[in-house]
Enzyme design. Sequence first.
Site, PDB file in Angstrom:
ATOM      1  N   GLU A 155       7.033  38.592  71.510  1.00 48.37           N
ATOM      2  CA  GLU A 155       8.062  39.353  72.207  1.00 48.37           C
ATOM      3  C   GLU A 155       9.468  38.903  71.795  1.00 48.37           C
ATOM      4  O   GLU A 155      10.412  39.673  71.851  1.00 48.37           O
ATOM      5  CB  GLU A 155       7.878  39.174  73.722  1.00 48.37           C
ATOM      6  CG  GLU A 155       7.956  40.469  74.496  1.00 48.37           C
ATOM      7  CD  GLU A 155       7.495  40.337  75.936  1.00 48.37           C
ATOM      8  OE1 GLU A 155       6.585  41.059  76.320  1.00 48.37           O
ATOM      9  OE2 GLU A 155       8.047  39.509  76.685  1.00 48.37           O
TER      10      GLU A 155
ATOM     11  N   HIS B  96     -17.206  30.623  63.054  1.00 45.36           N
ATOM     12  CA  HIS B  96     -18.478  31.317  62.843  1.00 45.36           C
ATOM     13  C   HIS B  96     -18.302  32.830  62.944  1.00 45.36           C
ATOM     14  O   HIS B  96     -19.282  33.561  63.031  1.00 45.36           O
ATOM     15  CB  HIS B  96     -19.516  30.815  63.852  1.00 45.36           C
ATOM     16  CG  HIS B  96     -19.800  29.352  63.675  1.00 45.36           C
ATOM     17  ND1 HIS B  96     -20.936  28.867  63.053  1.00 45.36           N
ATOM     18  CD2 HIS B  96     -19.065  28.254  64.001  1.00 45.36           C
ATOM     19  CE1 HIS B  96     -20.891  27.549  63.019  1.00 45.36           C
ATOM     20  NE2 HIS B  96     -19.758  27.147  63.590  1.00 45.36           N
TER      21      HIS B  96
ATOM     22  N   LYS C  62       5.561  52.259  78.288  1.00 47.67           N
ATOM     23  CA  LYS C  62       5.736  52.478  79.731  1.00 47.67           C
ATOM     24  C   LYS C  62       6.273  53.878  79.992  1.00 47.67           C
ATOM     25  O   LYS C  62       5.807  54.574  80.887  1.00 47.67           O
ATOM     26  CB  LYS C  62       6.711  51.463  80.319  1.00 47.67           C
ATOM     27  CG  LYS C  62       6.161  50.073  80.446  1.00 47.67           C
ATOM     28  CD  LYS C  62       7.147  49.224  81.233  1.00 47.67           C
ATOM     29  CE  LYS C  62       6.795  47.760  81.157  1.00 47.67           C
ATOM     30  NZ  LYS C  62       7.864  46.903  81.632  1.00 47.67           N
TER      31      LYS C  62
END
Length: 446
Positions: free
Chosen positions: A288, A309, A423
């Site tokens: 951010e 793995h 948003k």
Amino acid sequence: MLHLDLEQADLFYSEDEFSLFESQLQAASDTLDQKTGAGSEFLGWLDLPSTMESGLLERILQTAAQIREISDILIVVGIGGSYLGARAVIDALSDPLRSMGHPKKEGIPAVVYAGHHLSGRELAAVESLIDRYDVSLNVISKSGTTTEPAIAFRRLKAKIEEKYGVKGSAERIVVTTDRSKGALRSLADEVGYESFIVPDDIGGRYSVLTPVGLLPIASAGIDIRALLSGAKAAEQQYRETDLAANDAARYAFCRNVFLRRGYAVEILVNYEPGLHYMAEWWKQLFGESEGKNGRGLFPASLDFTTDLHSLGQYVQDGRRMLFETVLDVKDTGVRVEVPEASSDLDGLNYLAGKDMAYVNGRAMTATALAHVDGGVPNLRIVLDRLDAEHIGRLLYFFERACAISGYLNAVNPFNQPGVEAYKQNMFALLGKPGYETLAAELESRL
Ligand code: PA5
């Protein structure tokens, strides 16, 4: 103590680069300390460890003690910077059973999290705990209007009030929000919830050492004085002006050298599962702060040896755009030996009597050397112990390095304009009043 080891990283840049970069690094560091850069109105975190008010600390400790006394479970409602710091520290320093949802143990409530997604399935599971256990809830939102925690809090509050009554639940709900603005502040003042303030000059991702992080962390039985004392030591240490000897500045330097050399991704690696959420916090901090204006390293994370793995193949041998920063914990405080077996059917007797920390450490060294051979620079942040003091140092180390790194890369490390885009679209598509024009435009594209 905490230190940065660049032995397996400086093979990938020339010695001259530090000298060439030094004046830029000095300028970035001065910009931060003199508070002259972009976003300087959000530098409240810079001297927070050394200026923490004792009255505030006492009130946090008292509230945490009350939460511990009356609760089997503490529900922490918040998202992004209003939740990740607390979770990072609690997971790093708690009994590992707690992050597996173990109920109250030795007077310490389990901590569960809500409001950091929009899954009804997950929220319903948290709600069901209220039927079975005594709970308290800390809702944390600086704006008081963020959709995810607001929906979760609306439901959880109703459920808690159903169980304890409105008056009884007022003793179990604590609000952490803005001093004067937002729906949560009005509610806290109206109902009389205990409340704490998110300082105006500290953004979410830098707020772990404010009540945002400190209240849940203290409620989980972690020594927040030791956490702050580690952060304070780091605050003093990284004000060090000799940048060549300043680990936070050198980390910022290294990241930017690799960025300019074309590396696109930094992977934060841990060898202790309890540090998984430290990496989640770190990803928000750096992602951010730096990912803007078409710039920035992509911060990723891996849990080793688990992910060796799965993604280990890619790190060793995939597209060459990665460097890794390893969190190397020297002492977890727990000794677990590999036992001797008379039959040695599994062929492990060569390790008999060895502590798992030794095995883990050898795996770490082996992996670093293999990755360096595969073209992946390897930085190591070494923590002598896994305790509150060292975690406090680590948090502050990353905060300072992130700010310097952002200034080095010519961005404002303290805003997050890109977070708004989804948003706005979400509000439009959900039919929020005021978003009609955007809704029509988006619908025409579907
Ligand atoms: O770092 C940030 O600013 C964000 O991650 C916020 O913390 C997050 O969006 C939550 O915001 P708020 O605390 O206003 O609910």
